[in-house]
Design a protein around this motif. Structure first.
Motif, short mmCIF file in Angstrom:
data_model
loop_
_atom_site.label_atom_id
_atom_site.label_comp_id
_atom_site.label_asym_id
_atom_site.label_seq_id
_atom_site.Cartn_x
_atom_site.Cartn_y
_atom_site.Cartn_z
N TYR B 568 32.41 25.74 1.27
CA TYR B 568 33.25 26.80 1.87
C TYR B 568 32.38 28.02 2.18
O TYR B 568 32.36 28.55 3.30
N ALA B 569 31.62 28.46 1.16
CA ALA B 569 30.74 29.61 1.35
C ALA B 569 29.67 29.28 2.39
O ALA B 569 29.23 30.15 3.15
N GLY B 570 29.28 28.01 2.44
CA GLY B 570 28.23 27.58 3.37
C GLY B 570 28.60 27.85 4.82
O GLY B 570 27.77 28.35 5.60
N VAL B 571 29.83 27.56 5.21
CA VAL B 571 30.21 27.79 6.61
C VAL B 571 30.31 29.29 6.89
O VAL B 571 29.97 29.75 7.99
N LEU B 572 30.72 30.07 5.88
CA LEU B 572 30.78 31.53 6.07
C LEU B 572 29.39 32.11 6.27
O LEU B 572 29.16 32.97 7.13
N LYS B 573 28.45 31.61 5.48
CA LYS B 573 27.07 32.11 5.61
C LYS B 573 26.48 31.72 6.97
O LYS B 573 25.77 32.50 7.59
N LEU B 574 26.81 30.50 7.40
CA LEU B 574 26.28 30.06 8.71
C LEU B 574 26.88 30.89 9.85
O LEU B 574 26.17 31.30 10.77
N VAL B 575 28.17 31.16 9.77
CA VAL B 575 28.79 31.93 10.86
C VAL B 575 28.31 33.39 10.81
O VAL B 575 28.18 34.05 11.85
N LYS B 576 28.01 33.87 9.62
CA LYS B 576 27.48 35.23 9.47
C LYS B 576 26.15 35.35 10.21
O LYS B 576 25.92 36.28 10.97
N GLU B 577 25.30 34.34 9.98
CA GLU B 577 23.98 34.35 10.62
C GLU B 577 24.09 34.19 12.14
O GLU B 577 23.52 34.95 12.91
N LYS B 578 24.89 33.20 12.57
CA LYS B 578 24.93 32.89 14.01
C LYS B 578 25.64 33.96 14.82
O LYS B 578 25.42 34.08 16.02
N VAL B 623 30.96 24.81 11.28
CA VAL B 623 31.75 23.68 10.79
C VAL B 623 30.93 22.82 9.84
O VAL B 623 29.77 22.53 10.12
N ASP B 624 31.56 22.44 8.74
CA ASP B 624 30.95 21.44 7.86
C ASP B 624 31.90 20.24 7.79
O ASP B 624 32.92 20.28 7.10
N CYS B 625 31.53 19.21 8.55
CA CYS B 625 32.32 17.96 8.54
C CYS B 625 31.40 16.82 8.14
O CYS B 625 31.62 15.67 8.50
N GLY B 626 30.33 17.15 7.43
CA GLY B 626 29.36 16.12 7.07
C GLY B 626 28.61 15.66 8.31
O GLY B 626 28.37 16.44 9.24
N ILE B 627 28.27 14.37 8.34
CA ILE B 627 27.55 13.80 9.49
C ILE B 627 28.40 13.95 10.75
O ILE B 627 29.59 13.63 10.74
N VAL B 628 27.80 14.44 11.82
CA VAL B 628 28.53 14.55 13.09
C VAL B 628 28.25 13.29 13.90
O VAL B 628 27.11 13.00 14.23
N ILE B 629 29.29 12.52 14.17
CA ILE B 629 29.08 11.24 14.85
C ILE B 629 28.67 11.45 16.31
O ILE B 629 27.70 10.89 16.78
N ASN B 630 29.43 12.28 17.02
CA ASN B 630 29.24 12.43 18.46
C ASN B 630 29.35 13.91 18.82
O ASN B 630 30.44 14.41 19.09
N PRO B 631 28.21 14.64 18.78
CA PRO B 631 28.29 16.10 18.88
C PRO B 631 29.07 16.63 20.09
O PRO B 631 29.86 17.56 19.95
N ILE B 632 28.88 16.03 21.27
CA ILE B 632 29.53 16.59 22.47
C ILE B 632 31.06 16.51 22.35
O ILE B 632 31.78 17.42 22.76
N ALA B 633 31.54 15.43 21.72
CA ALA B 633 32.98 15.26 21.56
C ALA B 633 33.49 16.04 20.36
O ALA B 633 34.63 16.54 20.35
N ALA B 634 32.66 16.14 19.33
CA ALA B 634 33.04 16.92 18.14
C ALA B 634 33.29 18.37 18.54
O ALA B 634 34.28 18.99 18.14
N LYS B 635 32.38 18.89 19.38
CA LYS B 635 32.55 20.28 19.83
C LYS B 635 33.81 20.43 20.67
O LYS B 635 34.49 21.45 20.61
N VAL B 686 26.94 22.47 10.02
CA VAL B 686 26.10 22.43 8.82
C VAL B 686 25.49 21.03 8.77
O VAL B 686 26.21 20.04 8.90
N ASP B 687 24.17 20.96 8.62
CA ASP B 687 23.49 19.67 8.62
C ASP B 687 23.23 19.26 7.18
O ASP B 687 22.30 19.75 6.54
N ASN B 688 24.07 18.39 6.61
CA ASN B 688 23.91 18.06 5.19
C ASN B 688 23.93 16.57 4.88
O ASN B 688 23.81 16.17 3.73
N GLY B 689 24.12 15.72 5.90
CA GLY B 689 24.04 14.28 5.68
C GLY B 689 25.14 13.68 4.82
O GLY B 689 25.09 12.51 4.44
#
Lengths: 151, 733
Positions: B568-578, B623-635, B686-689
């Protein structure tokens, strides 16, 4: 019932229907051209957009008796191979989600670009405002229209 | 490599359907030929070999992958086959995707809902591909007389380097059908993917942009009639009688009759929610003729239960907010004492109206019911449940009922509820003919299974240093109790009390994209902003402080909390940076974060200058949804979810007068349009595998909070009542 000769996608088509029938249902129920979609029936959503002599028109409120000799183009007739610049841009940007409204969006966008090959963002939005996308692909649609304008 | 079992107990996930049928040759039906390139069309194999229910390999190396789950625009028809193709190790250009019919013997959970298709399909899809690859390798090993474990695969090719042998999958496909399904298969390691994680465009894209018949409403069959229904004009009313004589003689009309959809006492499924027991059917040759007859038909209705109005719902919900519940949903510490000792108290009430789903394709279904069998074809998110109700209603065994799924012109939860499937079947049975049931937009909007109407009251207490010491939430909804008591900030506040009420009403409600979260996230995240302001802290840092508490010193057993505070904090930190949060962009900004449907989302939303309801200029989303299967469609899903959330919270509402919906089409029910939509959207993952989770819903809920918070910065007004366009809150301070 009355007989009408219509010019659709460059072909003469005969239909025998009630004169009050909207072109939307003539296309879908009588000519098996189902790319033109039903969304609201009152010209509020744009899913049924076709070209009537090149102008984006809502087929759900266009009665068959009012068409006369005008040329109708539907999504099926926009290009022979599905390679109209707007269609290509739609695929490149990967616009569709459910896809249901997209034929109408593409017909509105292609009519816009025909008249205004280099529209501003505001012009794109004004032209496209009659087409609802419930999935919310609006930012991609705008991107695709701009990409098509470039080509 | 990871080893996974192909069987658990008696349930085999993967079965070799080819063994039983000796390598099936399966023809393409009208639903099948999606995503075939002209090359593929010119190069179709002479024979297909089915290695398991998920895939078949052609003698020339083309592979058909079945997409098991219903496609409602969430793009599973592309992303689920990508997972199979990855483990099969076939080139994506050689893949044809086919929509699978309902088949509970082969597929698990053929349902679209809860953003669960990818999460719950992940393992079985991988196994299907890996098992087939294993069988192809075994077949090659036997043909070449070499050990299978020395054979490598890539892009549909089998190679044995030492002996110099190589072959395409097509050459080994026939032999592979005779290989036993292994007990265990090796899966690729996360991180060694070549298809997963790359942009693959919608497999139906070409058919969509050229207007091919893909949707339920596009079904036309030989001898098919069109059917429409007439339903009670108001909730709380039922059928009394009609005189249909003059309407029956109208042009193109075949029959007009009253019918029972759900006989009393018949066993129903949850997916029958919202079903009206008795309706009137109009059957004719064409849609327009049926529409004309529908307008002319006079049906008498009578009051059956209370005629409810929006004013009643609002009053009753407001009264519930003043009442403590008998037992709290969750209680940590003692909020009452904490409020007494608090240096500051913040208190606010938020509300939202009913919403209709308004899929662009109205409800419809094709049915052909004969004494021997029932064929159903159309858009439904829950085919398995519909099949059970059909069996009960038609008095037929499940084996005689076939349900095929079309692509759906939107779902958003509406097509979880399929009374229209049952209605179509009953009408077809009565007419003894194939029929397509079509709802008009008005039918669709006024006979909905709506997003409930909600109200929630929050009270927070802060100590002298601006620390959150008490949090009390009491929520109420129509036929729904709204509150997720174990979600944030539960676990991060010493004194916490969650209470929930449900108001029973006769207006039918159900799941609507991100159920409950679609309101409560916006309310909670807007309130959090008020509390942060009262604490004199930056709203983003205030949230991070709470997550620190939940990570380092959680209140109660952390197992009870429905979230992982680090992610949860991870996505907040990422959005803070970006978003460069903290730097002055000269624009009004709001932040929000939420966790639902197993994925974490945070947003910073920025508004244009000016006006009472300024337009969104930019959203930065993490967004943290784990592995992103298909980035263009995920977005695409994330962008659409946010536009959906902004649109409905700003513009949309369904209201009632004496049980009658006051909006019935898009002239009175407002949906967001092009010129109201955000100008720019940026999405970061978030890239976390971690194993993947879904994206159909999670981006919608928090954006309403981010919007409220930015609106406050822009206008000095806190918006409490959706739709915001009708709310006229006072200036704060």
């Amino acid at each position: 019932m009355a007989s009408f000769t219509l010019n659709i996608n460059g072909k003469q088509q005969e239909v025998d229907v009630d004169p009050s029938t909207p072109m939307l249902w003539v296309l879908r129920d009588h000519l098996n051209l189902v790319g033109t979609k039903y969304g609201c029936g009152i010209a509020q959503c744009g899913a049924c957009t076709i070209h009537l002599d090149g102008t984006a028109t809502r087929a759900c409120m266009l009665t068959v008796s009012s068409v006369g000799n005008s040329e109708i183009t539907t999504i099926e007739g926009l290009s022979e191979e599905g390679d109209h610049p707007v269609q290509k841009a739609w695929l490149e940007v990967d616009v569709p989600q459910c896809g249901y409204c997209q034929a109408g969006q593409i017909m509105t966008a292609s009519a816009l670009l025909e008249k205004n090959p280099n529209p501003t963002d505001e012009e794109i939005e004004m032209a496209m405002n009659g087409n609802i996308c419930r999935c919310g692909t609006y930012t991609r649609i705008k991107k695709a229209v701009k990409l098509a304008a470039k080509s | 490599m990871t080893l996974v079992k192909t069987k658990i107990g008696r349930r085999a996930f993967i079965r070799n359907t080819g063994l039983a049928s000796g390598g099936l040759v399966i023809g393409f039906n009208w639903l099948a030929s999606c995503k075939m390139t002209p090359e593929q069309v010119n190069n179709l194999p002479k024979e297909w070999f089915e290695l398991n229910g998920f895939l078949k390999v052609g003698d020339n190396g083309l592979v058909t992958i079945m997409s098991p789950n219903p496609e409602i625009g969430q793009n599973v028809k592309t992303s689920m086959p990508m997972i199979v193709a990855e483990e099969l190790d076939v080139a994506w250009k050689d893949v044809i995707v086919e929509q699978a019919p309902l088949n509970t013997d082969i597929f698990t959970r053929q349902l679209a809902g809860g953003s669960q298709s990818i999460r719950q399909g992940w393992e079985s899809l991988r196994m299907a591909g890996a098992t087939a690859r294993h069988m192809l390798k075994e077949a090659a090993a036997q043909a070449w007389g070499v050990p299978a474990n020395e054979i490598t695969t890539k892009d549909g090719m089998l190679t044995h380097e030492a002996s110099g042998n190589s072959a395409g999958y097509g050459e080994m496909a026939s032999a592979a059908t005779n290989i036993e399904v292994p007990e265990e298969v090796e899966l690729k390691d996360n991180g060694s993917f070549s298809i997963i994680g790359t942009d693959k465009r919608n497999v139906d894209g070409k058919d969509i942009v050229t207007g091919k018949p893909l949707f339920g409403l596009d079904v036309y069959k030989e001898g098919m009639l069109t059917a429409m229904i007439v339903h009670p004009p108001a909730f709380g009313m039922k059928y009394k009688g009609m005189n249909a004589d003059t309407v029956k003689t109208m042009p193109g009309i075949k029959d007009v009759f009253h019918f029972v959809v759900y006989p009393e006492g018949m066993e129903k499924q949850w997916s029958d929610g919202g079903g009206i027991p008795e309706l009137v059917a109009i059957v004719g040759n064409s849609t327009w003729e049926c529409m004309q007859a529908k307008k002319a038909l006079q049906v008498e209705w009578e009051q059956d239960s209370m005629a409810e109005s929006t004013s009643y719902h609002e009053k009753a919900l407001a009264e519930l907010l003043e009442k403590p519940t008998e037992a709290p949903a969750r209680q940590d510490g003692d909020v009452e004492s904490a409020f007494k000792s608090a240096a500051k108290i913040v208190e606010s009430t938020y509300s939202a109206p009913y919403l209709a789903h308004n899929t662009m394709e109205p409800m419809n279904f094709f049915a052909h019911v004969t004494p021997e069998k029932a064929e159903l074809l159309g858009p439904i998110q829950t085919p398995e449940f519909a099949e059970k109700t059909l069996a009960a209603r038609l008095g037929m065994p499940l084996e005689k009922i076939d349900i095929m799924m079309t692509r759906m012109g939107g779902g958003f939860g509406r097509r979880l509820y399929g009374p229209f499937v049952i209605e179509a079947a009953v009408i077809s049975q009565k007419m003894n003919a194939p029929i397509k049931l079509v709802y008009t937009r008005e039918d669709d909007m006024t006979q909905g299974t709506y997003r409930p109407s909600y109200k929630v009251k929050y009270k927070a207490g802060l100590d002298e240093s601006g620390n959150l010491i008490a949090w009390h939430v009491r929520g109420a909804g129509t036929n729904d109790d709204l509150i997720f008591e174990n979600r944030f900030p539960a676990g991060a506040v010493d004194n916490y009390l969650a209470e929930k009420h449900s108001l029973t009403t006769n207006v039918t409600t159900g799941a609507w994209r991100a159920p409950r979260s679609n309101f409560i996230a916006g309310a909670e995240q807007a309130f959090m902003d008020e509390v942060a302001e009262a604490a004199g802290k930056d709203p983003l840092e205030f949230r991070l402080e709470l997550f620190d508490r939940a990570i380092n010193n959680p209140v109660g057993d952390p197992e009870n909390n429905d979230y992982d505070p680090e992610r949860y904090a991870g996505v907040l930190k990422l959005v803070k940076e970006k978003s460069n949060w903290g730097t002055d962009t000269g624009k009004a900004r709001g932040v929000a974060a939420y966790y639902c449907h197993n994925s974490y989302v945070a947003q910073v939303l920025e508004l244009e200058d000016g006006g009472d309801m300024p337009r969104v200029d930019k959203i930065t989303c993490a967004v943290d949804c784990g592995i992103v299967i298909n980035p263009i469609a995920a977005k695409n899903q994330i962008e659409g979810g946010m536009i959906d959330g902004i649109g409905h919270s700003t513009y949309s509402a369904l209201s009632f007068e004496n049980g009658r919906p006051e909006q019935s089409n898009f002239d009175t029910y407002r949906l967001i349009r092009h010129s109201e939509s955000p100008k720019n959207i940026e999405v970061h993952f978030v890239d976390n595998g971690i194993d993947p989770t879904g994206l159909g819903e999670p981006s919608l809920p928090p954006v309403i909070g981010a919007l409220s918070n930015a609106l406050y910065q822009a206008t000095g007004r806190r918006f409490y009542k959706q739709p915001f366009i009708n709310d006229k809150p006072p200036l704060v301070g």
